[in-house]
Scaffold this active site. Structure first.
Site, PDB file in Angstrom:
ATOM      1  N   ARG A   1       0.824  -1.216   0.000  1.00  0.00           N
ATOM      2  CA  ARG A   1       0.000   0.000   0.000  1.00  0.00           C
ATOM      3  C   ARG A   1       0.859   1.269   0.000  1.00  0.00           C
ATOM      4  NH1 ARG A   1      -4.368   2.866   3.619  1.00  0.00           N
ATOM      5  NH2 ARG A   1      -5.828   3.369   1.951  1.00  0.00           N
TER       6      ARG A   1
ATOM      7  N   HIS B   1       0.464   4.196  -2.704  1.00  0.00           N
ATOM      8  CA  HIS B   1       0.115   5.584  -2.388  1.00  0.00           C
ATOM      9  C   HIS B   1       1.241   6.556  -2.717  1.00  0.00           C
ATOM     10  CE1 HIS B   1      -3.728   5.280   0.257  1.00  0.00           C
ATOM     11  NE2 HIS B   1      -3.776   4.475  -0.773  1.00  0.00           N
TER      12      HIS B   1
ATOM     13  N   TRP C   1     -10.361  -8.665   3.195  1.00  0.00           N
ATOM     14  CA  TRP C   1     -11.165  -8.975   2.015  1.00  0.00           C
ATOM     15  C   TRP C   1     -11.301 -10.488   1.812  1.00  0.00           C
ATOM     16  CZ3 TRP C   1      -8.052  -4.675   2.265  1.00  0.00           C
ATOM     17  CH2 TRP C   1      -8.594  -3.447   1.857  1.00  0.00           C
TER      18      TRP C   1
HETATM   19 ZN1  ZEM Z   1      -6.432  -0.158  -1.323  1.00  0.00          ZN
HETATM   20  N1  ZEM Z   1      -7.356   0.363   0.395  1.00  0.00           N
HETATM   21  N2  ZEM Z   1      -7.685   1.024  -2.398  1.00  0.00           N
HETATM   22  N3  ZEM Z   1      -5.395  -0.581  -3.037  1.00  0.00           N
HETATM   23  N4  ZEM Z   1      -5.128  -1.278  -0.270  1.00  0.00           N
HETATM   24  C1  ZEM Z   1      -7.084  -0.143   1.644  1.00  0.00           C
HETATM   25  C2  ZEM Z   1      -6.121  -1.099   1.968  1.00  0.00           C
HETATM   26  C3  ZEM Z   1      -5.228  -1.632   1.065  1.00  0.00           C
HETATM   27  C4  ZEM Z   1      -8.730   1.774  -1.899  1.00  0.00           C
HETATM   28  C5  ZEM Z   1      -8.959   2.056  -0.542  1.00  0.00           C
HETATM   29  O1  ZEM Z   1      -9.700   3.124  -0.203  1.00  0.00           O
HETATM   30  C6  ZEM Z   1      -8.388   1.276   0.512  1.00  0.00           C
HETATM   31  C7  ZEM Z   1      -5.682  -0.143  -4.296  1.00  0.00           C
HETATM   32  C8  ZEM Z   1      -6.838   0.504  -4.665  1.00  0.00           C
HETATM   33  C9  ZEM Z   1      -7.745   1.051  -3.763  1.00  0.00           C
HETATM   34  C10 ZEM Z   1      -4.070  -1.988  -0.781  1.00  0.00           C
HETATM   35  C11 ZEM Z   1      -3.557  -1.904  -2.072  1.00  0.00           C
HETATM   36  C12 ZEM Z   1      -4.176  -1.232  -3.105  1.00  0.00           C
HETATM   37  C13 ZEM Z   1      -7.956   0.454   2.593  1.00  0.00           C
HETATM   38  C14 ZEM Z   1      -7.920   0.185   4.087  1.00  0.00           C
HETATM   39  C15 ZEM Z   1      -8.764   1.327   1.898  1.00  0.00           C
HETATM   40  C16 ZEM Z   1      -9.880   2.174   2.519  1.00  0.00           C
HETATM   41  C17 ZEM Z   1      -6.865   1.087   4.740  1.00  0.00           C
HETATM   42  C18 ZEM Z   1      -6.756   0.875   6.223  1.00  0.00           C
HETATM   43  O2  ZEM Z   1      -7.730   1.161   6.931  1.00  0.00           O
HETATM   44  O3  ZEM Z   1      -5.685   0.421   6.681  1.00  0.00           O
HETATM   45  C19 ZEM Z   1      -9.502   2.294  -3.014  1.00  0.00           C
HETATM   46  C20 ZEM Z   1     -10.734   3.171  -2.915  1.00  0.00           C
HETATM   47  C21 ZEM Z   1      -8.910   1.830  -4.165  1.00  0.00           C
HETATM   48  C22 ZEM Z   1      -9.290   1.998  -5.591  1.00  0.00           C
HETATM   49  C23 ZEM Z   1     -10.499   2.280  -6.009  1.00  0.00           C
HETATM   50  C24 ZEM Z   1      -4.615  -0.482  -5.192  1.00  0.00           C
HETATM   51  C25 ZEM Z   1      -4.573  -0.103  -6.672  1.00  0.00           C
HETATM   52  C26 ZEM Z   1      -3.663  -1.155  -4.447  1.00  0.00           C
HETATM   53  C27 ZEM Z   1      -2.333  -1.721  -4.837  1.00  0.00           C
HETATM   54  C28 ZEM Z   1      -1.987  -2.024  -6.076  1.00  0.00           C
HETATM   55  C29 ZEM Z   1      -3.531  -2.851   0.249  1.00  0.00           C
HETATM   56  C30 ZEM Z   1      -2.403  -3.858   0.074  1.00  0.00           C
HETATM   57  C31 ZEM Z   1      -4.263  -2.626   1.400  1.00  0.00           C
HETATM   58  C32 ZEM Z   1      -4.106  -3.283   2.770  1.00  0.00           C
HETATM   59  C33 ZEM Z   1      -3.193  -2.457   3.642  1.00  0.00           C
HETATM   60  C34 ZEM Z   1      -2.986  -3.034   5.012  1.00  0.00           C
HETATM   61  O4  ZEM Z   1      -2.528  -2.272   5.872  1.00  0.00           O
HETATM   62  O5  ZEM Z   1      -3.248  -4.209   5.261  1.00  0.00           O
END
Ligand code: ZEM
Length: 290
Positions: A47, A51, A190
């Protein structure tokens, strides 16, 4: 002549082997620090790299992984980046051990390493990012908002230069990790194996019935069968939208196709806006530890 003396006294030029050492150190720490979350910092590293990169704007050429401006407020304080300090702090001892690597190369290399170490596809990677100061921080609002719909998803990802197929492939990273109430406000993983990279995200999107969770938090969805998993509104948009859903179907059916297309698009993400002097065919393929 002059060339030899430049070579002898010039700056240290790291080779592929040096970057493999950085990879190996991150992989070692992923195993050693297994008390975090579901047992791995891998997801939060994936993540961080996303970001750091996903602020890119193709029209102005601003944002992207070149710069590592999330080190600084205001970018570190943007709501979307809540919790990513855990990932940045995890990498700090790696930076101390290999001070020659830039933060922007380190964060993206860590993304590549985490995907590979969590059982995902190879993510070829190349160096070339320079750290920039806080003047290069991007404005808030460039990363997606999970409470929104497909129109918002397209606005955000088209700005980076991705198409519908690439958007769906990238979102498969949600096979990893979880949401935290003290970060995004959302809650839960998820799938049942949040530290293993799989195509489960797509399978669950199609096979489960997702109902609104009854709680005080932001609107999210829970699986009818076990009520332990979650989907964000933007995740469900990937099956509501016909163009997106075609690709969800393809990736649910064929893990190899997902791995291949995810690798290509994650490589592209990590390279957005980076002024490389090397060629794409010179990317390094790191050896995984297992
Ligand atoms: Zn995420 N993501 N993401 N994402 N994401 C979260 C967690 C993780 C969205 C989003 O709002 C959120 C992509 C696309 C999009 C990862 C990777 C990638 C979380 C939870 C949210 C709310 C955060 C938390 O509370 O810790 C949205 C709206 C997306 C697109 C529409 C893409 C592209 C990614 C990578 C290629 C990963 C790995 C996580 C888990 C992080 C963790 O701490 O476990």
């Amino acid at each position: 002549g002059g060339d030899a003396s430049v070579k002898a006294t010039g700056p240290f030029v790291p080779t592929k082997e040096d970057y493999q050492k950085v990879y190996n150190e991150i992989a070692r720490l992923l195993v050693e620090k297994d008390e975090y979350d579901d047992g791995s910092y891998g997801p939060v590293l994936v993540r961080l790299a996303w970001h750091a990169s996903g602020t890119y704007d193709k029209e102005t050429g601003t944002g992207g992984s070149n710069g590592a401006t999330m080190r600084f407020a205001p970018e570190s304080d943007h709501g979307a980046n809540a919790g990513l300090k855990h990932a940045r702090d995890f990498l700090e001892p790696v930076k101390e051990k290999f001070p020659w690597i830039t933060y922007s190369d380190l964060w993206t290399l860590a993304g590549s390493c985490a995907i590979q170490e969590l059982g995902g596809p190879v993510i070829p990677w190349r160096p070339g990012r320079a750290d920039r100061d806080l003047a290069a921080c991007t404005p808030d609002g460039r990363l997606p908002d999970a409470s929104k719909d497909q129109r918002h998803i397209r606005d955000i990802f088209y700005r980076m230069g991705f198409d519908d197929r690439e958007i769906v492939a990238l979102c498969g990273a949600h096979a990893l990790g979880r949401a935290h109430t003290d970060r995004s406000g959302f809650d839960g993983p998820w799938d049942f194996s949040p530290t293993v990279f799989t195509n489960e995200f797509y399978k669950l999107l199609l096979d489960e019935k997702w109902e609104k969770r009854k709680w005080n938090g932001p609107q999210q969805f829970t699986d009818k069968t076990t009520k332990t998993l979650m989907m964000l509104p933007t995740d469900l948009a990937l099956v509501k939208d016909k163009e997106f859903k075609q690709h969800v179907d393809r990736y649910a059916k064929d893990s190899d196709v997902f791995f291949k297309e995810f690798s290509d698009v994650y490589v592209k993400l990590l390279e957005l806006g980076v002024p490389f002097t090397s060629k794409a065919e010179d990317r390094f393929v790191f050896k995984s530890s297992a």
